[in-house]
Write an enzyme that holds these catalytic residues in place. Structure first.
Site, PDB file in Angstrom:
ATOM      1  N   CYS A 150      72.227  46.655  40.528  1.00 30.15           N
ATOM      2  CA  CYS A 150      72.178  46.665  39.067  1.00 30.15           C
ATOM      3  C   CYS A 150      71.227  47.732  38.527  1.00 30.15           C
ATOM      4  O   CYS A 150      71.415  48.909  38.769  1.00 30.15           O
ATOM      5  CB  CYS A 150      71.830  45.263  38.569  1.00 30.15           C
ATOM      6  SG  CYS A 150      72.156  44.993  36.809  1.00 30.15           S
ATOM      7  N   ALA A 151      70.175  47.349  37.818  1.00 24.06           N
ATOM      8  CA  ALA A 151      69.241  48.331  37.260  1.00 24.06           C
ATOM      9  C   ALA A 151      68.268  48.870  38.304  1.00 24.06           C
ATOM     10  O   ALA A 151      67.701  49.953  38.137  1.00 24.06           O
ATOM     11  CB  ALA A 151      68.463  47.707  36.109  1.00 24.06           C
TER      12      ALA A 151
END
Length: 416
Positions: A334-335
């Site tokens: 994800c991030a």
């Protein structure tokens, strides 16, 4: 607008819009009861996805205290005790499964009364995994209705409902589903029932769900290398305030199912963290303590706030750099690939992926469209809807493809 920036940058204005036009847009009220032995993936995915829709979700413990010991050593802190919720009117009550969690839900007389009233009043109720048969069925709330559940409970279900093998089954005001691997579909269906198709589409897009539910998962691997460990893989999963709870829980749950030794370490001063969708999780130890040990893999969940906390944690960054320098496996989803690995040179000479809105921060964007990418000792992935494939990709590297597929089938992520 990406889901992450929406959640963090507009939370105050979102609350204002609810209060300013409360008469027409009151947030839907949802109850998710949890118990000792609840399946954490099923609970957390349901809570997280429903909160993304703007619903006010109350996580209620049916135990004597707020903290419950879910399956696979996961500790979740509820928002309230079930007794505090008995007089509240809910638009939806959704029961996670897991054993003995489903039995503990069934044996709670307060919950039984609340769900029976929900049914009598014609409001939505739902259950996944063992709970359709063990709880709803035993309470007589599936009579004459089509329902599904975890395969090993189908015989029990058939005595109290018309049992079907759908991944998600809706009949009237009841929605049922099969297991961990169908829970995201289940949760999105609940959003649709509560808030309509448009909201369900808005919520499901950024989740990055698979278009081909039930098919075998694939992992893109470059520069294959053997991931070594002494007998049982030792794996560190850091969590922090703002970590994406679905991603963290799916990684922890799947790796513990595979019998890896997973240490969940809080990057902060407290064992309890408040995740991105306000689920309260309890780590096994603080990172300071966890850093005294060596690991066969360090793997980071995402979530904007969590990834930023990881990037600011000198101890964690040091551990990751040591891992990479030793050519030992590390990963992120994800991030975190963009906000932690990239800035500290941990993607140098490597190919990886990240949450779509974060991929512009990656120097090498040649493989970003892939759901899971393994490049030598690095594994990266995209977001909540790719977390199961990510976890299974790690299982594949340490235990082999056969083990990963076995787990995928047990979880109903792929067809049995």
């Amino acid at each position: 607008m990406t889901l992450h920036s929406f959640h963090f940058s507009t939370r105050k204005s979102l609350r204002f819009s609810f209060s300013a036009s409360a008469s027409t847009t009151m947030a839907k009220q949802v109850l998710v009861p949890i118990a000792n032995g609840t399946e954490p993936m099923e609970a957390v995915i349901t809570i997280d996805v429903l909160r993304r829709s703007g619903a006010e979700v109350t996580v209620a413990s049916v135990e004597k205290e707020l903290r419950v010991d879910a399956c696979h050593g996961v500790k979740i802190v509820a928002d309230a005790l079930i007794g505090d919720c008995k007089d509240t009117v809910f638009d939806l009550i959704a029961l996670p499964g897991g054993m003995p969690g489903a039995t503990n839900l069934k044996d709670c007389s307060v919950l039984e009364n609340v769900v029976k009233k929900q049914a009598a009043d014609g409001r939505l109720y739902a259950a996944v995994c063992a709970s359709p048969a063990v709880a709803l069925g035993s309470w007589g709330l599936l009579k004459g209705l089509k329902a599904t559940c975890y395969p090993s409970f189908m015989e029990q279900l058939s005595s109290c409902a018309t049992a079907v093998e759908s991944r998600v089954q809706q009949d009237g005001k009841v929605v049922t589903s099969r297991g961990p691997g169908t829970t995201m579909e289940f949760a999105v269906t609940l959003v649709e029932q509560l808030c309509g198709k448009e909201k369900a589409a808005e919520v499901s897009g950024p989740l990055l769900m698979r278009p081909n539910h039930g098919d075998e998962h694939t992992v893109t691997e470059l520069h294959p290398m053997e991931w070594k460990c002494n007998n049982i893989p030792q794996i560190l999963v850091p969590i922090a305030d703002g970590s994406e709870e679905m991603e963290a829980i799916m990684i922890i749950d799947i790796l513990r199912r595979a019998k890896a030794n997973v240490v969940v370490a809080s990057v902060g001063d407290n064992l309890e963290i408040l995740a991105s969708r306000k689920v309260k999780l309890v780590a096994d130890m603080l990172l300071e303590e966890a850093a005294k040990f060596s690991y066969d893999l360090i793997v980071l969940p995402g979530g904007l706030g969590g990834a930023q906390a990881f990037a600011n944690a000198d101890k964690l960054v040091s551990l990751l750099k040591q891992q990479a320098e030793s050519n030992k496996p590390y990963g992120a989803i994800c991030a975190s690939p963009a906000l932690v690995l990239e800035p500290y040179g941990l993607l140098k000479g490597k190919k990886g992926t990240a949450f779509p809105a974060m991929c512009e921060k990656l120097t090498d964007q040649s493989v970003i469209e892939n759901r899971v990418v393994v490049d030598g000792n690095l594994i990266t992935s995209r977001g909540p809807g790719t977390s199961m494939e990510f976890g299974l990709g790690i299982v594949d590297k340490f235990f082999g493809r056969a083990k990963a597929l076995e787990l995928a089938k047990v979880m109903l992520f792929v067809r049995q």
